[in-house]
Design a protein around this motif. Structure first.
Motif, PDB file in Angstrom:
ATOM      1  N   GLN A 249      -2.611  -4.904  -5.863  1.00  0.00           N
ATOM      2  CA  GLN A 249      -2.929  -4.127  -4.667  1.00  0.00           C
ATOM      3  C   GLN A 249      -1.762  -3.234  -4.267  1.00  0.00           C
ATOM      4  O   GLN A 249      -1.923  -2.042  -3.985  1.00  0.00           O
ATOM      5  N   LEU A 250      -0.557  -3.808  -4.238  1.00  0.00           N
ATOM      6  CA  LEU A 250       0.619  -3.023  -3.872  1.00  0.00           C
ATOM      7  C   LEU A 250       0.902  -1.958  -4.921  1.00  0.00           C
ATOM      8  O   LEU A 250       1.288  -0.825  -4.586  1.00  0.00           O
ATOM      9  N   LEU A 251       0.699  -2.282  -6.186  1.00  0.00           N
ATOM     10  CA  LEU A 251       0.870  -1.289  -7.252  1.00  0.00           C
ATOM     11  C   LEU A 251      -0.062  -0.103  -7.021  1.00  0.00           C
ATOM     12  O   LEU A 251       0.338   1.060  -7.158  1.00  0.00           O
ATOM     13  N   GLY A 252      -1.307  -0.393  -6.651  1.00  0.00           N
ATOM     14  CA  GLY A 252      -2.255   0.680  -6.367  1.00  0.00           C
ATOM     15  C   GLY A 252      -1.794   1.558  -5.227  1.00  0.00           C
ATOM     16  O   GLY A 252      -1.896   2.794  -5.283  1.00  0.00           O
ATOM     17  N   ARG A 253      -1.232   0.941  -4.182  1.00  0.00           N
ATOM     18  CA  ARG A 253      -0.777   1.730  -3.034  1.00  0.00           C
ATOM     19  C   ARG A 253       0.397   2.627  -3.412  1.00  0.00           C
ATOM     20  O   ARG A 253       0.531   3.737  -2.914  1.00  0.00           O
ATOM     21  N   CYS A 254       1.255   2.133  -4.295  1.00  0.00           N
ATOM     22  CA  CYS A 254       2.389   2.953  -4.755  1.00  0.00           C
ATOM     23  C   CYS A 254       1.887   4.167  -5.534  1.00  0.00           C
ATOM     24  O   CYS A 254       2.345   5.298  -5.309  1.00  0.00           O
ATOM     25  N   HIS A 255       0.964   3.937  -6.462  1.00  0.00           N
ATOM     26  CA  HIS A 255       0.418   5.061  -7.240  1.00  0.00           C
ATOM     27  C   HIS A 255      -0.313   6.038  -6.327  1.00  0.00           C
ATOM     28  O   HIS A 255      -0.219   7.268  -6.518  1.00  0.00           O
ATOM     29  N   LEU A 256      -1.022   5.528  -5.346  1.00  0.00           N
ATOM     30  CA  LEU A 256      -1.746   6.403  -4.421  1.00  0.00           C
ATOM     31  C   LEU A 256      -0.778   7.286  -3.643  1.00  0.00           C
ATOM     32  O   LEU A 256      -1.037   8.479  -3.436  1.00  0.00           O
ATOM     33  N   ALA A 257       0.353   6.711  -3.232  1.00  0.00           N
ATOM     34  CA  ALA A 257       1.350   7.491  -2.489  1.00  0.00           C
ATOM     35  C   ALA A 257       1.902   8.635  -3.328  1.00  0.00           C
ATOM     36  O   ALA A 257       2.300   9.678  -2.785  1.00  0.00           O
ATOM     37  N   LEU A 258       1.915   8.458  -4.649  1.00  0.00           N
ATOM     38  CA  LEU A 258       2.398   9.514  -5.552  1.00  0.00           C
ATOM     39  C   LEU A 258       1.273  10.451  -5.977  1.00  0.00           C
ATOM     40  O   LEU A 258       1.507  11.369  -6.767  1.00  0.00           O
ATOM     41  N   GLY A 259       0.056  10.214  -5.488  1.00  0.00           N
ATOM     42  CA  GLY A 259      -1.072  11.064  -5.864  1.00  0.00           C
ATOM     43  C   GLY A 259      -1.609  10.766  -7.248  1.00  0.00           C
ATOM     44  O   GLY A 259      -2.354  11.579  -7.809  1.00  0.00           O
ATOM     45  N   GLU A 260      -1.255   9.608  -7.797  1.00  0.00           N
ATOM     46  CA  GLU A 260      -1.716   9.215  -9.139  1.00  0.00           C
ATOM     47  C   GLU A 260      -3.016   8.422  -8.985  1.00  0.00           C
ATOM     48  O   GLU A 260      -3.033   7.184  -9.033  1.00  0.00           O
ATOM     49  N   HIS A 261      -4.106   9.153  -8.787  1.00  0.00           N
ATOM     50  CA  HIS A 261      -5.352   8.523  -8.357  1.00  0.00           C
ATOM     51  C   HIS A 261      -5.975   7.619  -9.411  1.00  0.00           C
ATOM     52  O   HIS A 261      -6.514   6.556  -9.081  1.00  0.00           O
ATOM     53  N   ASP A 262      -5.927   8.010 -10.661  1.00  0.00           N
ATOM     54  CA  ASP A 262      -6.518   7.170 -11.706  1.00  0.00           C
ATOM     55  C   ASP A 262      -5.795   5.832 -11.800  1.00  0.00           C
ATOM     56  O   ASP A 262      -6.431   4.765 -11.891  1.00  0.00           O
ATOM     57  N   SER A 263      -4.471   5.888 -11.770  1.00  0.00           N
ATOM     58  CA  SER A 263      -3.688   4.644 -11.849  1.00  0.00           C
ATOM     59  C   SER A 263      -3.906   3.797 -10.605  1.00  0.00           C
ATOM     60  O   SER A 263      -3.998   2.558 -10.683  1.00  0.00           O
ATOM     61  N   ALA A 264      -3.983   4.456  -9.455  1.00  0.00           N
ATOM     62  CA  ALA A 264      -4.219   3.721  -8.211  1.00  0.00           C
ATOM     63  C   ALA A 264      -5.568   3.017  -8.248  1.00  0.00           C
ATOM     64  O   ALA A 264      -5.689   1.834  -7.898  1.00  0.00           O
ATOM     65  N   LEU A 265      -6.601   3.745  -8.682  1.00  0.00           N
ATOM     66  CA  LEU A 265      -7.937   3.160  -8.730  1.00  0.00           C
ATOM     67  C   LEU A 265      -7.980   1.965  -9.682  1.00  0.00           C
ATOM     68  O   LEU A 265      -8.567   0.921  -9.364  1.00  0.00           O
ATOM     69  N   ALA A 266      -7.339   2.101 -10.833  1.00  0.00           N
ATOM     70  CA  ALA A 266      -7.322   0.993 -11.800  1.00  0.00           C
ATOM     71  C   ALA A 266      -6.663  -0.242 -11.197  1.00  0.00           C
ATOM     72  O   ALA A 266      -7.148  -1.367 -11.371  1.00  0.00           O
ATOM     73  N   ALA A 267      -5.554  -0.048 -10.469  1.00  0.00           N
ATOM     74  CA  ALA A 267      -4.845  -1.183  -9.867  1.00  0.00           C
ATOM     75  C   ALA A 267      -5.688  -1.834  -8.768  1.00  0.00           C
ATOM     76  O   ALA A 267      -5.781  -3.062  -8.679  1.00  0.00           O
ATOM     77  N   PHE A 268      -6.303  -1.018  -7.917  1.00  0.00           N
ATOM     78  CA  PHE A 268      -7.133  -1.568  -6.842  1.00  0.00           C
ATOM     79  C   PHE A 268      -8.342  -2.321  -7.407  1.00  0.00           C
ATOM     80  O   PHE A 268      -8.713  -3.384  -6.905  1.00  0.00           O
ATOM     81  N   LEU A 269      -8.957  -1.770  -8.440  1.00  0.00           N
ATOM     82  CA  LEU A 269     -10.116  -2.437  -9.040  1.00  0.00           C
ATOM     83  C   LEU A 269      -9.714  -3.779  -9.661  1.00  0.00           C
ATOM     84  O   LEU A 269     -10.464  -4.756  -9.586  1.00  0.00           O
ATOM     85  N   THR A 270      -8.527  -3.820 -10.267  1.00  0.00           N
ATOM     86  CA  THR A 270      -8.039  -5.085 -10.825  1.00  0.00           C
ATOM     87  C   THR A 270      -7.812  -6.100  -9.716  1.00  0.00           C
ATOM     88  O   THR A 270      -8.184  -7.279  -9.834  1.00  0.00           O
ATOM     89  N   SER A 271      -7.209  -5.653  -8.614  1.00  0.00           N
ATOM     90  CA  SER A 271      -6.973  -6.540  -7.482  1.00  0.00           C
ATOM     91  C   SER A 271      -8.287  -7.082  -6.937  1.00  0.00           C
ATOM     92  O   SER A 271      -8.420  -8.276  -6.656  1.00  0.00           O
ATOM     93  N   GLU A 272      -9.271  -6.201  -6.809  1.00  0.00           N
ATOM     94  CA  GLU A 272     -10.578  -6.604  -6.295  1.00  0.00           C
ATOM     95  C   GLU A 272     -11.262  -7.587  -7.246  1.00  0.00           C
ATOM     96  O   GLU A 272     -11.911  -8.539  -6.804  1.00  0.00           O
ATOM     97  N   ARG A 273     -11.125  -7.359  -8.546  1.00  0.00           N
ATOM     98  CA  ARG A 273     -11.732  -8.267  -9.518  1.00  0.00           C
ATOM     99  C   ARG A 273     -11.091  -9.648  -9.453  1.00  0.00           C
ATOM    100  O   ARG A 273     -11.778 -10.678  -9.528  1.00  0.00           O
TER     101      ARG A 273
END
Length: 403
Positions: A249-273
């Motif tokens: 989840q935190l990894l996703g937020r870091c990528h999102l802050a950098l505008g790296e949307h694909d990486s952010a989405l992958a991290a959030f989806l992993t957290s949710e799974r």
């Protein structure tokens, strides 16, 4: 109800004295007595503790009960049963067993520490402080007691007292990562970013190998907007514990802050799974949806979140902001009003939110008024580093959480 009081017969046996001395961190006995370190009871205690680590709580309880059947004066067995109750969220029962251990020996450090932790979890700060201070009266080198007292002071906004206690912990062990990170967190809260970074860099140079230290390090770096360094720390933490949803989840937020949307989405989806109940990951996915203009998916997810029980204020607020994009002004107002009802703490900070007069003839003006007041508070403040594992309620974050 604990029944330790009817089991204890004699706390003065050689076995009990040997085992409690070892558990308290006292100096080793003379060579003639060191054979006691391999006493069958010590082996049984170690095996029971391992069962707790393996989350085999019923087996662990049976193991401790078996020890107490033969040796009702073994303080560590009472602490072990207390730890089982604590792990099950039964702190009242845990405290009874810790008291059983302290009845045998009032200076038994493991029982004092665990009692302090249990009281702290219950919000009984003064009782927790009393236990931690007892630890230090008996043994001032127990750094976890210094750290725990500091956390309580920080939670109460007594920053200088917290800093003083953290410095005491570090005087006993300058490599104590948890104290350095807690110190960095306080400096960051005080607005002293440079002092916070100085402490963080000391931890980085020591190359922490603890999952919790790495996650805390990443969270602090995220707060200080050092996103790439935070990503590196997240990835190290994930290497140690890939099953931990909070790290992804935190990894996703870091990528999102950098505008790296694909990486952010992958991290959030992993957290949710990994943890389907983790709404913080769901909100992260909504943020990605909005950033990539997938408003339909964002709306679908937010509606689903409003039907849950966690972070309802945030869900209604974000849905209101999304409806404003669609110029659905009356619907947006309804969502904002719901957000206010679910965000008591926010209304206390911003009383005007509860005082906006209804305007059925001009819902756009009313919606914009809500949006303007809400904009003064980040919708994601509840997912700050201090509450990275707490997405259960609409409440402001604590200063320093966990142990």
């Amino acid at each position: 109800m604990a029944n330790w009081n009817v089991r204890i017969k004699d706390a003065g046996t050689e076995i009990a004295q040997t085992l409690t001395s070892q558990s308290s961190g006292e100096s080793s006995p003379p060579a003639a007595k060191r054979r006691g370190q391999h006493h069958p009871v010590k082996t049984s205690l170690d095996e029971a503790a391992q069962l707790i680590d393996d989350n085999r709580l019923d087996d662990a309880l049976a193991a401790y009960e078996a020890i107490l059947e033969k040796h009702p004066d073994i303080a560590m067995a009472y602490v072990g049963i207390g730890n089982i109750h604590a792990k099950r969220g039964q702190d009242d029962e845990a405290l009874e067993y810790y008291e059983g251990a302290l009845h045998l020996r009032q200076d038994f450090i493991p029982a004092l520490l665990q009692s302090g932790y249990a009281h702290a979890r219950q919000g009984a700060d003064e009782k927790a402080l009393s236990k931690f201070k007892d630890v230090l009266n008996f043994n001032p080198s127990v750094i976890m007691a210094w750290l725990s007292i500091a956390r309580i002071h920080a939670k109460q906004g007594e920053f200088q007292q917290a800093i003083d206690h953290l410095q005491q912990a570090l005087s006993f062990n300058p490599q104590f990562e948890a104290a350095r990170l807690a110190l960095a967190g306080i400096y960051q809260k005080q607005g002293d970013a440079q002092a916070a970074l100085t402490e963080i860099e000391k931890v980085e140079r020591a190359k922490p190998e603890s999952f919790q230290s790495l996650l805390r390090l990443a969270a602090l770096l995220f707060e200080l907007k050092h996103y790439q360094r935070a990503i590196n720390a997240c990835n190290q933490a994930i290497t140690l514990a890939p099953e931990r949803a909070d790290a992804h989840q935190l990894l996703g937020r870091c990528h999102l802050a950098l505008g790296e949307h694909d990486s952010a989405l992958a991290a959030f989806l992993t957290s949710e799974r990994l943890d389907p109940e983790r709404v913080a990951a769901s909100f992260g996915i909504v943020e990605v949806n909005i950033a990539t203009r997938d408003f339909e998916e964002a709306r679908r997810r937010l509606i689903t979140l409003t039907k849950g029980v966690k972070k309802l204020g945030m869900a209604h607020r974000m849905l209101g902001e999304l409806l404003m994009r669609e110029e659905s002004w009356a619907d947006a107002v309804a969502e904002f009003r719901a957000a206010v009802l679910h965000s008591t703490w926010l209304v206390e900070k911003q009383p005007e939110l509860g005082q906006i007069p209804p305007d059925p003839t001009n819902p756009r003006t009313e919606a914009e008024c809500y949006a303007d007041l809400f904009s003064k508070f980040s919708p994601f403040r509840d997912f700050s580093p201090e509450t990275i594992n707490d997405d259960s309620a609409d409440s402001p974050p604590n200063m320093i959480g966990g142990r």
